[in-house]
Scaffold this motif. Sequence first.
Motif, PDB file in Angstrom:
ATOM      1  N   VAL A  37      74.500  72.423 -62.000  1.00  0.00           N
ATOM      2  CA  VAL A  37      73.318  72.199 -62.205  1.00  0.00           C
ATOM      3  C   VAL A  37      73.158  71.327 -63.497  1.00  0.00           C
ATOM      4  CG1 VAL A  37      73.085  74.269 -63.481  1.00  0.00           C
ATOM      5  CG2 VAL A  37      71.064  73.397 -62.314  1.00  0.00           C
ATOM      6  N   GLN A  38      71.727  70.756 -63.363  1.00  0.00           N
ATOM      7  CA  GLN A  38      71.570  69.689 -64.363  1.00  0.00           C
ATOM      8  C   GLN A  38      70.945  70.482 -65.569  1.00  0.00           C
ATOM      9  OE1 GLN A  38      69.277  66.443 -62.765  1.00  0.00           O
ATOM     10  NE2 GLN A  38      70.911  65.262 -62.681  1.00  0.00           N
ATOM     11  N   ALA A  39      71.071  70.035 -66.594  1.00  0.00           N
ATOM     12  CA  ALA A  39      70.257  70.847 -67.868  1.00  0.00           C
ATOM     13  C   ALA A  39      68.825  70.896 -67.611  1.00  0.00           C
ATOM     14  CB  ALA A  39      70.398  69.906 -69.288  1.00  0.00           C
ATOM     15  N   GLY A  40      68.348  72.234 -67.898  1.00  0.00           N
ATOM     16  CA  GLY A  40      66.983  72.702 -67.812  1.00  0.00           C
ATOM     17  C   GLY A  40      66.681  73.087 -66.369  1.00  0.00           C
ATOM     18  N   GLY A  41      68.049  73.235 -65.483  1.00  0.00           N
ATOM     19  CA  GLY A  41      67.782  73.761 -64.162  1.00  0.00           C
ATOM     20  C   GLY A  41      67.932  75.219 -64.319  1.00  0.00           C
ATOM     21  N   SER A  42      68.141  75.646 -62.978  1.00  0.00           N
ATOM     22  CA  SER A  42      68.207  77.388 -62.840  1.00  0.00           C
ATOM     23  C   SER A  42      69.398  77.771 -62.020  1.00  0.00           C
ATOM     24  CB  SER A  42      67.154  77.926 -62.453  1.00  0.00           C
ATOM     25  OG  SER A  42      66.008  77.516 -63.370  1.00  0.00           O
ATOM     26  N   LEU A  43      69.808  78.824 -62.017  1.00  0.00           N
ATOM     27  CA  LEU A  43      70.877  79.488 -61.223  1.00  0.00           C
ATOM     28  C   LEU A  43      70.650  80.921 -61.344  1.00  0.00           C
ATOM     29  CD1 LEU A  43      74.484  77.571 -61.862  1.00  0.00           C
ATOM     30  CD2 LEU A  43      72.694  77.452 -59.642  1.00  0.00           C
ATOM     31  N   ARG A  44      70.962  81.453 -60.005  1.00  0.00           N
ATOM     32  CA  ARG A  44      70.928  83.064 -60.107  1.00  0.00           C
ATOM     33  C   ARG A  44      72.336  83.687 -59.672  1.00  0.00           C
ATOM     34  NH1 ARG A  44      67.241  86.269 -55.914  1.00  0.00           N
ATOM     35  NH2 ARG A  44      68.583  85.370 -54.402  1.00  0.00           N
ATOM     36  N   LEU A  45      72.906  84.190 -60.433  1.00  0.00           N
ATOM     37  CA  LEU A  45      73.943  85.033 -60.021  1.00  0.00           C
ATOM     38  C   LEU A  45      73.792  86.186 -59.662  1.00  0.00           C
ATOM     39  CD1 LEU A  45      76.422  83.986 -63.297  1.00  0.00           C
ATOM     40  CD2 LEU A  45      75.671  82.697 -61.287  1.00  0.00           C
ATOM     41  N   SER A  46      74.862  86.855 -58.605  1.00  0.00           N
ATOM     42  CA  SER A  46      74.870  88.079 -58.289  1.00  0.00           C
ATOM     43  C   SER A  46      75.972  88.990 -58.466  1.00  0.00           C
ATOM     44  CB  SER A  46      74.430  88.024 -56.537  1.00  0.00           C
ATOM     45  OG  SER A  46      74.354  89.227 -56.143  1.00  0.00           O
ATOM     46  N   CYS A  47      75.927  90.103 -58.609  1.00  0.00           N
ATOM     47  CA  CYS A  47      77.156  90.911 -58.565  1.00  0.00           C
ATOM     48  C   CYS A  47      77.061  92.165 -57.890  1.00  0.00           C
ATOM     49  CB  CYS A  47      77.508  91.400 -60.013  1.00  0.00           C
ATOM     50  SG  CYS A  47      78.743  92.386 -60.084  1.00  0.00           S
ATOM     51  N   ALA A  48      77.784  92.180 -56.618  1.00  0.00           N
ATOM     52  CA  ALA A  48      77.405  93.118 -55.590  1.00  0.00           C
ATOM     53  C   ALA A  48      78.622  94.104 -55.405  1.00  0.00           C
ATOM     54  CB  ALA A  48      77.277  92.434 -54.296  1.00  0.00           C
ATOM     55  N   SER A  49      78.623  95.524 -55.161  1.00  0.00           N
ATOM     56  CA  SER A  49      79.600  96.324 -55.144  1.00  0.00           C
ATOM     57  C   SER A  49      79.275  97.081 -53.858  1.00  0.00           C
ATOM     58  CB  SER A  49      79.726  97.098 -56.488  1.00  0.00           C
ATOM     59  OG  SER A  49      80.601  97.888 -56.135  1.00  0.00           O
ATOM     60  N   TYR A  50      80.644  97.366 -53.339  1.00  0.00           N
ATOM     61  CA  TYR A  50      80.701  98.354 -52.250  1.00  0.00           C
ATOM     62  C   TYR A  50      81.213  99.892 -52.769  1.00  0.00           C
ATOM     63  CZ  TYR A  50      80.052  93.994 -49.545  1.00  0.00           C
ATOM     64  OH  TYR A  50      79.684  92.811 -48.952  1.00  0.00           O
TER      65      TYR A  50
END
Length: 125
Positions: A12-25
């Motif tokens: 992603v470019q500077a200033g942008g956004s991301l969403r990380l996910s941590c899932a568990s079973y």
Amino acid sequence: EVQLQASGGGLVQAGGSLRLSCASYKFRFDGDAIAWFRQAPGKEREGVACLTDGKKYYADSVKGRFTISRDNAANAVLLEMNSLKPEDTAVYYCAYSSLRAGPTGWVLEAVYDYWGLGTQVTVSS
């Protein structure tokens, strides 16, 4: 057996956004501690954010930009990352502890029993 699955990284470019996910079973993420750490090239792994017993803790470097939250429907913990900077570039890991963490202890890797495989986040300038 994969017990924590981290996803959502990318470029992603500077200033942008991301969403990380941590899932568990395996874990319910309830009354315990789930955290995000990151490790940049040539640097030690550092705590980024932690959700424990309804409390949220953040590293100073990400306060006001990152938000950790729980997605009950998906049994996942999210890390919303906004206003990303090149210095946020790192491999991001989620980690789980069966015990609650405190306001200073959450940054200690030894607190966590399980670690997911990392997801790469790259922020271009």
